[in-house]
Structures are given as C-alpha cells and as structure tokens.
Design a protein around this motif. Sequence first.
Motif, PDB file in Angstrom:
ATOM      1  N   ARG A   1      -8.085 -17.137  -7.487  1.00 28.22           N
ATOM      2  CA  ARG A   1      -6.674 -17.386  -7.740  1.00 28.22           C
ATOM      3  C   ARG A   1      -6.461 -18.099  -9.076  1.00 28.22           C
ATOM      4  N   ALA A   2      -7.338 -19.063  -9.379  1.00 26.22           N
ATOM      5  CA  ALA A   2      -7.220 -19.778 -10.651  1.00 26.22           C
ATOM      6  C   ALA A   2      -7.424 -18.834 -11.826  1.00 26.22           C
ATOM      7  N   GLU A   3      -8.398 -17.929 -11.694  1.00 23.84           N
ATOM      8  CA  GLU A   3      -8.653 -16.973 -12.768  1.00 23.84           C
ATOM      9  C   GLU A   3      -7.467 -16.034 -12.960  1.00 23.84           C
ATOM     10  N   GLU A   4      -6.851 -15.635 -11.852  1.00 18.13           N
ATOM     11  CA  GLU A   4      -5.671 -14.766 -11.932  1.00 18.13           C
ATOM     12  C   GLU A   4      -4.516 -15.488 -12.617  1.00 18.13           C
ATOM     13  N   ARG A   5      -4.346 -16.765 -12.280  1.00 14.75           N
ATOM     14  CA  ARG A   5      -3.288 -17.556 -12.904  1.00 14.75           C
ATOM     15  C   ARG A   5      -3.517 -17.682 -14.416  1.00 14.75           C
ATOM     16  N   MET A   6      -4.762 -17.998 -14.779  1.00 10.68           N
ATOM     17  CA  MET A   6      -5.057 -18.190 -16.197  1.00 10.68           C
ATOM     18  C   MET A   6      -4.897 -16.890 -16.969  1.00 10.68           C
ATOM     19  N   THR A   7      -5.282 -15.768 -16.360  1.00 10.74           N
ATOM     20  CA  THR A   7      -5.119 -14.470 -17.007  1.00 10.74           C
ATOM     21  C   THR A   7      -3.644 -14.186 -17.245  1.00 10.74           C
TER      22      THR A   7
ATOM     23  N   MET B   1     -15.027 -19.593 -14.386  1.00  9.84           N
ATOM     24  CA  MET B   1     -15.387 -20.831 -13.710  1.00  9.84           C
ATOM     25  C   MET B   1     -16.281 -20.508 -12.522  1.00  9.84           C
ATOM     26  N   LYS B   2     -17.411 -21.166 -12.440  1.00  8.64           N
ATOM     27  CA  LYS B   2     -18.383 -20.896 -11.395  1.00  8.64           C
ATOM     28  C   LYS B   2     -18.053 -21.679 -10.135  1.00  8.64           C
ATOM     29  N   GLN B   3     -18.513 -21.156  -8.989  1.00  8.33           N
ATOM     30  CA  GLN B   3     -18.242 -21.820  -7.716  1.00  8.33           C
ATOM     31  C   GLN B   3     -18.844 -23.209  -7.678  1.00  8.33           C
ATOM     32  N   HIS B   4     -20.078 -23.356  -8.200  1.00 15.20           N
ATOM     33  CA  HIS B   4     -20.707 -24.663  -8.123  1.00 15.20           C
ATOM     34  C   HIS B   4     -19.959 -25.673  -8.969  1.00 15.20           C
ATOM     35  N   ARG B   5     -19.318 -25.229 -10.056  1.00 16.81           N
ATOM     36  CA  ARG B   5     -18.542 -26.129 -10.888  1.00 16.81           C
ATOM     37  C   ARG B   5     -17.315 -26.633 -10.131  1.00 16.81           C
TER      38      ARG B   5
ATOM     39  N   MET C   1     -10.635 -35.905 -14.100  1.00 19.40           N
ATOM     40  CA  MET C   1     -11.016 -34.750 -13.309  1.00 19.40           C
ATOM     41  C   MET C   1      -9.787 -34.053 -12.746  1.00 19.40           C
ATOM     42  N   GLY C   2      -8.798 -34.837 -12.344  1.00 18.16           N
ATOM     43  CA  GLY C   2      -7.562 -34.238 -11.843  1.00 18.16           C
ATOM     44  C   GLY C   2      -6.875 -33.407 -12.910  1.00 18.16           C
ATOM     45  N   ARG C   3      -6.854 -33.924 -14.131  1.00 18.14           N
ATOM     46  CA  ARG C   3      -6.263 -33.167 -15.231  1.00 18.14           C
ATOM     47  C   ARG C   3      -7.025 -31.876 -15.474  1.00 18.14           C
ATOM     48  N   SER C   4      -8.351 -31.985 -15.424  1.00 19.75           N
ATOM     49  CA  SER C   4      -9.181 -30.804 -15.650  1.00 19.75           C
ATOM     50  C   SER C   4      -8.932 -29.745 -14.582  1.00 19.75           C
ATOM     51  N   LEU C   5      -8.876 -30.169 -13.339  1.00 17.29           N
ATOM     52  CA  LEU C   5      -8.632 -29.231 -12.246  1.00 17.29           C
ATOM     53  C   LEU C   5      -7.246 -28.607 -12.372  1.00 17.29           C
ATOM     54  N   SER C   6      -6.263 -29.414 -12.773  1.00 21.86           N
ATOM     55  CA  SER C   6      -4.907 -28.896 -12.935  1.00 21.86           C
ATOM     56  C   SER C   6      -4.853 -27.833 -14.020  1.00 21.86           C
ATOM     57  N   GLU C   7      -5.581 -28.077 -15.127  1.00 20.47           N
ATOM     58  CA  GLU C   7      -5.607 -27.110 -16.222  1.00 20.47           C
ATOM     59  C   GLU C   7      -6.258 -25.802 -15.798  1.00 20.47           C
ATOM     60  N   GLU C   8      -7.141 -25.869 -14.794  1.00 26.59           N
ATOM     61  CA  GLU C   8      -7.825 -24.672 -14.325  1.00 26.59           C
ATOM     62  C   GLU C   8      -7.097 -24.017 -13.156  1.00 26.59           C
ATOM     63  N   GLY C   9      -5.866 -24.480 -12.902  1.00 24.15           N
ATOM     64  CA  GLY C   9      -5.072 -23.865 -11.850  1.00 24.15           C
ATOM     65  C   GLY C   9      -5.292 -24.446 -10.479  1.00 24.15           C
ATOM     66  N   MET C  10      -5.955 -25.602 -10.395  1.00 24.14           N
ATOM     67  CA  MET C  10      -6.237 -26.226  -9.101  1.00 24.14           C
ATOM     68  C   MET C  10      -5.262 -27.363  -8.817  1.00 24.14           C
TER      69      MET C  10
END
Length: 238
Positions: free
Chosen positions: A91-97, A1-5, A44-53
């Motif tokens: 942190r999100a990437e670590e969670r998803m991993t 996931m990119k920062q700008h995203r 968008m909230g669902r999407s962010l939640s799925e990405e660990g946000m």
Amino acid sequence: MKQHRLAAAVALVGLVLAGCDSQTSEVELKSPAQKASYGIGLNMGRSLSEEGMDDLDSKAVAQGIEDALAKKEPRIKDEDMIEAFSFLQNRAEERMTALNKEAAEAGKKFLEENGKREGVVTTASGLQYEVIKKTDGAQPKESDVVTVHYEGKLTDGSVFDSSVARGSPIDLPVGGVIPGWVEGLQLMHVGEKYKLYIPSELAYGEQSPSPAIPANSVLVFDLELIGIKDQAAEPTEE
C-alpha cells in the motif's frame, strides 16, 4: 522498501512507545535518555509517515513491545504479521507511486505555463531561466569553481535551502552540482542574477535528498554568480 526494514522500524517505534505509561499520554522529557528516546521516536515516526505509514496504531505497537518484554505469547501468528507487513508495504508503494506521478504531472504543467511568460527562456534540455540582472562579466566553464549566492524554492514558494538566509555565499565546482545548475551556471556572466526553473529530471528526480524536496519536484532557484575562483592563483601546501 523491504519487509525487514518496515518490521525494524515498527519495532523501534514500539520500543520508544513502550517506555511511556500506557495509562497517560504525558511523558517526562527531562533526562538525556528520555530526550533521546523521544527524538528517536519522533524521527522514526516522520520517516514512517514519509513512506506512507501514517496510519499505524501506536497503541498496538506499544502493546506488541510490552508483550515481548513481558515474555508473553504473541497475540497473532507470525504468518499473520508477515501478511500484514506485506499489505502495508504494498500500500505504501502504491501511495508513493501515485504521489510521484501526481508531482511529475504538476511539474510538467507548471513548466508549460511558466515557459509562456515574457522573459522566460527554455533551453533544449528543458531548463528555464530568467535574467534578473545582466552584466558583461566572464562566463564559467564546467571545470571552474565559482562563488554563488542562492535561494532554492519549490513551485509553491516554500524555501528549502538558502545561502542568502545563512548570510554567506558558497564556493562550488560547476561540474559537481545538479544538471540544471551545471547548464545554468555556464549561461551566466559574473555579476549576473538569474532565476532558474529546473525540471525534476535535471534536479533530483524521484531520489529526493531531503524531506523538504518531494520526489519529482520542479526546483526554482534565485541564483547570483559572484565570481569565478582562480584555482591557479591559490597557494599550494608545501
């Protein structure tokens, strides 16, 4: 996931939240604009939640967009925001991993135990299947189009897709589906019913097509092969 995203996603959530009265949690959802705004925020909230946000501060998000609309000076520096975005991203990437690894290990354990059950056959690829109803009908080839009924579940029994529930079988090319189905369909005879247990590497792996299917999921399908379509007999357009 990119920062700008991440930044764009947060800004969009904030835009929706900013339309609400900051003094109350109640909002009106009567007009098309209000309903659409709520839908954007929900998705968008669902999407962010799925990405660990899932721990973003909605009030802080709303404050940021309100300050921008009011043309106020930002309350934090750009470099601080960039640093915060990087922190959330990492942190999100670590969670998803971690979640992907956990799912892969759980799937492997499930298949190891499932393969010990009487009636379950494990092929060289790792696909597992049970013959629920046996017949002597024809077997499809990878180049065939078949008619099937199916119900797809996760190993916990939750259904993510079902032609049975929709009340209508589907036609599909044997060679155009996930590898576990390609192999499984060619084992079947017309009229048979199988239960397929598909390892994630023969399904979607880490690239889930739907939030209903977590990454690295073992998929369980109740599959009925209704028929093989005779493509040569189908009328052609003039």
